[in-house]
Design an enzyme around this catalytic site. Structure first.
Site, PDB file in Angstrom:
ATOM      1  CE  LYS A  45     -37.245  55.037  10.848  1.00 28.21           C
ATOM      2  NZ  LYS A  45     -37.028  56.104  11.846  1.00 28.21           N
ATOM      3  N   GLY A  46     -36.330  48.235  11.651  1.00 29.68           N
ATOM      4  CA  GLY A  46     -35.629  47.335  12.580  1.00 29.68           C
ATOM      5  C   GLY A  46     -34.719  46.291  11.972  1.00 29.68           C
ATOM      6  CD  GLU A 101     -40.578  42.095  10.918  1.00 28.89           C
ATOM      7  OE1 GLU A 101     -39.688  42.955  10.782  1.00 28.89           O
ATOM      8  OE2 GLU A 101     -41.788  42.345  10.987  1.00 28.89           O
ATOM      9  CG  ASP A 102     -37.396  43.961  13.600  1.00 30.06           C
ATOM     10  OD1 ASP A 102     -38.455  43.424  13.216  1.00 30.06           O
ATOM     11  OD2 ASP A 102     -37.359  45.106  14.083  1.00 30.06           O
ATOM     12  CG  ASP A 105     -44.792  41.027  19.953  1.00 31.18           C
ATOM     13  OD1 ASP A 105     -44.899  40.052  20.698  1.00 31.18           O
ATOM     14  OD2 ASP A 105     -45.042  42.187  20.332  1.00 31.18           O
ATOM     15  CE  LYS A 133     -41.589  40.628  21.758  1.00 34.47           C
ATOM     16  NZ  LYS A 133     -41.478  41.911  22.473  1.00 34.47           N
ATOM     17  CG  PHE A 154     -39.777  46.449  24.062  1.00 35.03           C
ATOM     18  CD1 PHE A 154     -40.791  46.317  23.130  1.00 35.03           C
ATOM     19  CD2 PHE A 154     -38.794  47.403  23.841  1.00 35.03           C
ATOM     20  CE1 PHE A 154     -40.832  47.116  21.996  1.00 35.03           C
ATOM     21  CE2 PHE A 154     -38.829  48.211  22.712  1.00 35.03           C
ATOM     22  CZ  PHE A 154     -39.848  48.063  21.792  1.00 35.03           C
ATOM     23  CB  VAL A 155     -35.313  42.677  22.604  1.00 31.33           C
ATOM     24  CG1 VAL A 155     -35.501  41.563  23.623  1.00 31.33           C
ATOM     25  CG2 VAL A 155     -36.066  42.377  21.323  1.00 31.33           C
ATOM     26  CG  ASP A 161     -37.135  51.711  17.578  1.00 30.64           C
ATOM     27  OD1 ASP A 161     -37.663  50.642  17.209  1.00 30.64           O
ATOM     28  OD2 ASP A 161     -37.773  52.759  17.720  1.00 30.64           O
ATOM     29  NE  ARG A 167     -34.241  52.709  14.555  1.00 26.56           N
ATOM     30  CZ  ARG A 167     -35.376  52.036  14.450  1.00 26.56           C
ATOM     31  NH1 ARG A 167     -35.364  50.726  14.385  1.00 26.56           N
ATOM     32  NH2 ARG A 167     -36.538  52.653  14.400  1.00 26.56           N
TER      33      ARG A 167
HETATM   34  P1  5GP Z   1     -46.005  42.276  15.430  1.00 25.90           P
HETATM   35  O1  5GP Z   1     -46.878  42.870  14.373  1.00 25.90           O
HETATM   36  O2  5GP Z   1     -45.544  40.877  15.122  1.00 25.90           O
HETATM   37  O3  5GP Z   1     -46.663  42.354  16.787  1.00 25.90           O
HETATM   38  O4  5GP Z   1     -44.770  43.220  15.595  1.00 25.90           O
HETATM   39  C1  5GP Z   1     -43.708  43.191  14.750  1.00 25.90           C
HETATM   40  C2  5GP Z   1     -42.955  44.501  14.807  1.00 25.90           C
HETATM   41  O5  5GP Z   1     -43.066  45.106  16.096  1.00 25.90           O
HETATM   42  C3  5GP Z   1     -41.482  44.248  14.621  1.00 25.90           C
HETATM   43  O6  5GP Z   1     -41.123  44.383  13.280  1.00 25.90           O
HETATM   44  C4  5GP Z   1     -40.858  45.315  15.476  1.00 25.90           C
HETATM   45  O7  5GP Z   1     -40.724  46.494  14.736  1.00 25.90           O
HETATM   46  C5  5GP Z   1     -41.843  45.550  16.573  1.00 25.90           C
HETATM   47  N1  5GP Z   1     -41.505  44.808  17.797  1.00 25.90           N
HETATM   48  C6  5GP Z   1     -42.126  43.718  18.324  1.00 25.90           C
HETATM   49  N2  5GP Z   1     -41.535  43.328  19.466  1.00 25.90           N
HETATM   50  C7  5GP Z   1     -40.502  44.178  19.660  1.00 25.90           C
HETATM   51  C8  5GP Z   1     -39.476  44.271  20.649  1.00 25.90           C
HETATM   52  O8  5GP Z   1     -39.367  43.510  21.624  1.00 25.90           O
HETATM   53  N3  5GP Z   1     -38.564  45.282  20.477  1.00 25.90           N
HETATM   54  C9  5GP Z   1     -38.618  46.164  19.439  1.00 25.90           C
HETATM   55  N4  5GP Z   1     -37.680  47.100  19.388  1.00 25.90           N
HETATM   56  N5  5GP Z   1     -39.565  46.092  18.485  1.00 25.90           N
HETATM   57  C10 5GP Z   1     -40.487  45.111  18.596  1.00 25.90           C
END
Ligand code: 5GP
Length: 179
Positions: A45-46, A101-102, A105, A133, A154-155, A161, A167
């Site tokens: 949803k982000g 993508e939001d 990570d 990140k 964590f943001v 969210d 959000r």
């Molecule tokens: P990844 O698979 O790259 O580790 O994670 C990506 C997803 O994790 C993002 O689309 C998001 O939904 C969530 N995510 C990663 N870091 C953060 C963060 O700092 N804050 C929030 N709210 N979601 C995060």
């Protein structure tokens, strides 16, 4: 960190900075996709606020789809397992896909999605991410259009969210600990 003791800490990226970032990204994307009609795929949803602002700024022919994936549950660290909750329903063969993508990570979510879209026959796949990140990266991911690099915090806000909260905030905040 006890997750129930998290509270809003400080603004990491202000509303004005977000607007400038979106305008810059839209300029780059419009230039690169001139004469084409990309299919923007928002990762729910982000990314919903970022995507909505981006398409209004893009002001060019495009189409939109959404996918919903989950790897976090209600916590602040990735579980490492990517679950597809809602995939793309239509035919994406020969389409120029721009993933929106939001935040990237570990990179696991987006790399899983990219592999799926490749298998479905997309002509090209690029990634636009508001935030990156890189310190937690587990797979090599190229972000073609990047809003901002951020530290390993964590943001929330601007669509992102924590356990479905925050959000609605107009800026990006780093979450801190309760005193
Ligand atoms: P990844 O698979 O790259 O580790 O994670 C990506 C997803 O994790 C993002 O689309 C998001 O939904 C969530 N995510 C990663 N870091 C953060 C963060 O700092 N804050 C929030 N709210 N979601 C995060």
């Amino acid at each position: 960190m006890k997750e129930q003791h998290l509270k809003l800490a400080r603004v990491l990226i202000s509303k004005e900075e977000l607007r400038a970032i979106v305008e810059r990204l839209a300029t780059e994307i419009r230039r690169d996709y001139q004469g084409r009609t990309p299919l923007l795929v928002g990762v729910l949803k982000g990314s919903f606020i970022f995507l909505a602002d981006l398409v209004r700024c893009l002001n060019m022919p495009l189409e939109i789809e959404f996918v919903r994936l989950a790897s976090y549950g209600a916590g602040t660290t990735s579980s490492g397992r990517v679950r597809v909750i809602q995939g793309i329903s239509g035919d994406i063969r020969h389409r120029d896909i721009l993933l929106v993508e939001d935040i990237v990570d570990t990179g696991l979510t987006i790399s899983h999605l990219m592999q799926t879209l490749h298998r479905k026959g997309a002509a090209s796949i690029r990634l636009c991410a508001l935030l990156d990140k890189p310190s937690q990266r587990k797979v090599d991911i190229k972000v073609d259009y990047l809003g901002s690099l951020i530290p390993d915090e964590f943001v929330v806000g601007y669509g992102l969210d924590y356990a479905e909260q925050y959000r609605y905030l107009p800026a990006i905040y780093a979450l801190g600990k309760e005193d």
